[in-house]
Design a protein around this motif. Structure first.
Motif, PDB file in Angstrom:
ATOM      1  N   ALA A   7       0.837  -1.253   0.092  1.00 26.58           N
ATOM      2  CA  ALA A   7       0.141   0.040  -0.243  1.00 26.58           C
ATOM      3  C   ALA A   7       0.746   1.163  -0.055  1.00 26.58           C
ATOM      4  O   ALA A   7       0.329   2.166  -0.520  1.00 26.58           O
ATOM      5  CB  ALA A   7      -1.020  -0.172   1.133  1.00 26.58           C
ATOM      6  N   VAL A  53      -5.000   9.116   7.337  1.00 25.97           N
ATOM      7  CA  VAL A  53      -4.038   7.878   7.127  1.00 25.97           C
ATOM      8  C   VAL A  53      -2.472   8.062   7.367  1.00 25.97           C
ATOM      9  O   VAL A  53      -1.806   9.138   7.079  1.00 25.97           O
ATOM     10  CB  VAL A  53      -3.979   7.336   5.598  1.00 25.97           C
ATOM     11  N   VAL A  75      -6.886   5.532   9.833  1.00 21.67           N
ATOM     12  CA  VAL A  75      -6.356   3.963   9.422  1.00 21.67           C
ATOM     13  C   VAL A  75      -4.654   3.961   9.799  1.00 21.67           C
ATOM     14  O   VAL A  75      -3.955   4.950   9.101  1.00 21.67           O
ATOM     15  CB  VAL A  75      -6.448   4.086   7.673  1.00 21.67           C
ATOM     16  N   PRO A  84      -0.597   1.210   7.071  1.00 20.44           N
ATOM     17  CA  PRO A  84      -0.701   0.350   5.978  1.00 20.44           C
ATOM     18  C   PRO A  84       0.566  -0.528   5.931  1.00 20.44           C
ATOM     19  O   PRO A  84       1.606  -0.140   5.895  1.00 20.44           O
ATOM     20  CB  PRO A  84      -1.022   0.983   4.769  1.00 20.44           C
ATOM     21  N   ASP A  93      -4.268  -1.570  10.201  1.00 25.46           N
ATOM     22  CA  ASP A  93      -4.087  -2.283   8.704  1.00 25.46           C
ATOM     23  C   ASP A  93      -3.890  -3.677   8.962  1.00 25.46           C
ATOM     24  O   ASP A  93      -3.097  -4.079   9.748  1.00 25.46           O
ATOM     25  CB  ASP A  93      -3.138  -1.334   8.068  1.00 25.46           C
ATOM     26  N   ASN A 134      -5.005  -7.715   3.002  1.00 25.71           N
ATOM     27  CA  ASN A 134      -5.887  -7.834   2.236  1.00 25.71           C
ATOM     28  C   ASN A 134      -6.406  -9.227   1.643  1.00 25.71           C
ATOM     29  O   ASN A 134      -5.475 -10.160   2.001  1.00 25.71           O
ATOM     30  CB  ASN A 134      -5.529  -6.986   0.895  1.00 25.71           C
ATOM     31  N   SER A 185      -8.497  -2.378   8.976  1.00 26.42           N
ATOM     32  CA  SER A 185      -8.615  -1.957   7.611  1.00 26.42           C
ATOM     33  C   SER A 185      -8.146  -3.119   6.764  1.00 26.42           C
ATOM     34  O   SER A 185      -7.313  -3.724   7.223  1.00 26.42           O
ATOM     35  CB  SER A 185      -8.184  -0.725   7.191  1.00 26.42           C
ATOM     36  N   VAL A 238      -6.364  -1.731   1.611  1.00 25.04           N
ATOM     37  CA  VAL A 238      -5.715  -0.447   1.302  1.00 25.04           C
ATOM     38  C   VAL A 238      -5.058  -0.522   0.093  1.00 25.04           C
ATOM     39  O   VAL A 238      -4.043  -1.067  -0.098  1.00 25.04           O
ATOM     40  CB  VAL A 238      -5.123  -0.154   2.560  1.00 25.04           C
ATOM     41  N   SER A 239      -5.495   0.430  -0.793  1.00 27.91           N
ATOM     42  CA  SER A 239      -4.579   0.836  -2.150  1.00 27.91           C
ATOM     43  C   SER A 239      -4.489  -0.528  -3.075  1.00 27.91           C
ATOM     44  O   SER A 239      -3.903  -0.618  -3.976  1.00 27.91           O
ATOM     45  CB  SER A 239      -3.183   1.106  -1.908  1.00 27.91           C
ATOM     46  N   ASP A 294     -11.311  -0.652   1.735  1.00 32.37           N
ATOM     47  CA  ASP A 294     -10.997   0.391   0.717  1.00 32.37           C
ATOM     48  C   ASP A 294     -11.705  -0.141  -0.426  1.00 32.37           C
ATOM     49  O   ASP A 294     -11.099  -1.157  -1.107  1.00 32.37           O
ATOM     50  CB  ASP A 294      -9.411   0.584   0.751  1.00 32.37           C
ATOM     51  N   VAL A 346      -9.525   5.215   0.930  1.00 33.44           N
ATOM     52  CA  VAL A 346      -8.306   5.467   1.663  1.00 33.44           C
ATOM     53  C   VAL A 346      -7.267   5.884   0.649  1.00 33.44           C
ATOM     54  O   VAL A 346      -6.733   6.819   0.820  1.00 33.44           O
ATOM     55  CB  VAL A 346      -7.995   4.050   2.443  1.00 33.44           C
ATOM     56  N   LYS A 347      -7.319   4.820  -0.464  1.00 36.55           N
ATOM     57  CA  LYS A 347      -6.274   5.356  -1.553  1.00 36.55           C
ATOM     58  C   LYS A 347      -7.162   6.645  -2.308  1.00 36.55           C
ATOM     59  O   LYS A 347      -8.415   6.378  -2.614  1.00 36.55           O
ATOM     60  CB  LYS A 347      -5.937   4.145  -2.270  1.00 36.55           C
TER      61      LYS A 347
END
Length: 347
Positions: free
Chosen positions: A17, A125, A167, A170, A211, A214, A239, A242-243, A270, A315-316
């Motif tokens: 991220a 963030v 957040v 990441p 974070d 994913n 989270s 993210v990204s 995200d 977020v991104k």
């Protein structure tokens, strides 16, 4: 961290991220588009026509003078109505404000004051952990633990009693698990994350989401204990995505499985660029970098598909380059052409 574990550690590191959202941290730029972060967007500049979303849909602040808003104003001035309509899809949504290393108190105060004045919550963030990104594309972060603690203190002072959702860091826990961050830094990182969570959650109106990777990275049983060691019990939740580009459905499934292992904690997703899911073609080592054919995901909202999901967030910031690949500028720089394509993909 991107994709499956089988892709390999080097690819995983490239897809962090950090790469996808934080070149502005390296340059000292911030989300208000003018590089100083202090104003937090005053609503009197290029994006003055941007309004806030209904509070019952999303309580988060839309920066009326952010990069997308400025791009929108330029396109409208040039008479490029179709492109402007697509960029408006981004400009009218709340996105994360990544706090850069310099003057964290001033930045946090600027964003939270602007959000509070609009009756909204700032989405911040924090991405400045020492030894960030394992020395890869978004390497950097605070010089040492003391510098990081001072930086967190500055952020907390800047937020004060104003509403904020944070957040936190990441990839920081993820890179402890995937052997990317050297062992000698693990104990300090856990301590720093626990300290940051304690400091920020002590604020009257601040929520903190640590974070947690994913859906494409690996199984929750690889990260739930490290999340506990990092202080997830004191955080409001975690989270995911993210990204990244993993679908909301897959992200919720990942989050729910992880939640069951960390005391039923809630989480946020995200959805900024996951409208078409992850890119699966071309060089596996660069699928994360400015992938073509992607689309904006669900707009930020607290009306989610599952009670464990507190919000879908951007977020991104859609429209920022992932790096100098596929014709893109440096990571974190605004790439108007790509932004238009993301919005077009969600038509």
């Amino acid at each position: 961290m991107y994709g499956s574990r089988g892709v390999g550690a080097s690819v995983a590191r490239r897809a962090s991220a950090a790469v996808l959202g934080a070149a502005l941290l390296a340059t000292g730029c911030s989300g208000d588009g003018d590089g100083d972060g202090a104003n937090g967007g005053g609503g009197t500049g290029a994006g003055a026509g941007i309004t806030q979303r209904p509070k019952d849909v999303t309580p988060f602040w839309v920066n009326p003078d952010g990069t997308a808003a400025r791009q929108l104003a330029a396109l409208e001035k040039a008479g490029k109505k179709d492109e402007a309509a697509r960029i408006r899809k981004i400009a009218e949504q709340p996105t994360g404000e990544w706090i850069s290393p310099d003057n964290p108190e001033e930045q946090a105060r600027g964003f939270t004051e602007a959000a509070d004045k609009a009756g909204r919550t700032a989405l911040l963030v924090l991405y400045n952990i020492p030894h960030r990104d394992c020395g890869q594309y978004s390497q950097g972060g605070a010089a040492d633990g003391d510098a990081y603690r001072a930086w967190i203190d500055g952020v907390a002072k800047g937020i004060g009693d104003r509403p904020a959702t944070v957040v936190l860091e990441p990839d920081a826990v993820l890179h402890l698990v995937d052997s990317c961050t050297p062992d000698q830094f693990h104990e300090e990182r856990y301590d720093l994350l626990k300290g940051a969570i304690a400091k920020l959650t002590a604020l009257e109106n601040t929520k903190v989401y640590l974070d947690a990777g994913n859906a494409g990275w690996g199984k929750p049983d690889q990260i739930f204990e490290p999340l506990k060691w990092a202080g997830i019990d004191r955080a409001d939740g975690f989270s995911v995505n993210v990204s990244n580009f993993y679908t909301t459905e897959d992200s919720i499934a990942y989050g729910k499985e992880l939640s069951a292992k960390v005391g039923g904690k809630h989480f946020v997703v995200d959805t900024s660029r996951n409208g078409n899911g992850p890119y699966t073609e071309g060089d596996p080592g660069e699928r994360w970098c400015n992938p073509p054919g992607r689309a904006l995901g669900e707009t930020p909202t607290v009306r989610t598909a599952d009670p464990l999901v507190d919000a879908y967030l951007w977020v991104k910031r859609p429209g920022e380059s992932d790096g100098e690949c596929k014709g893109g500028p440096k990571a974190g720089q605004w790439w108007g052409e790509y932004a238009v394509k993301l919005a077009q993909g969600s038509d």
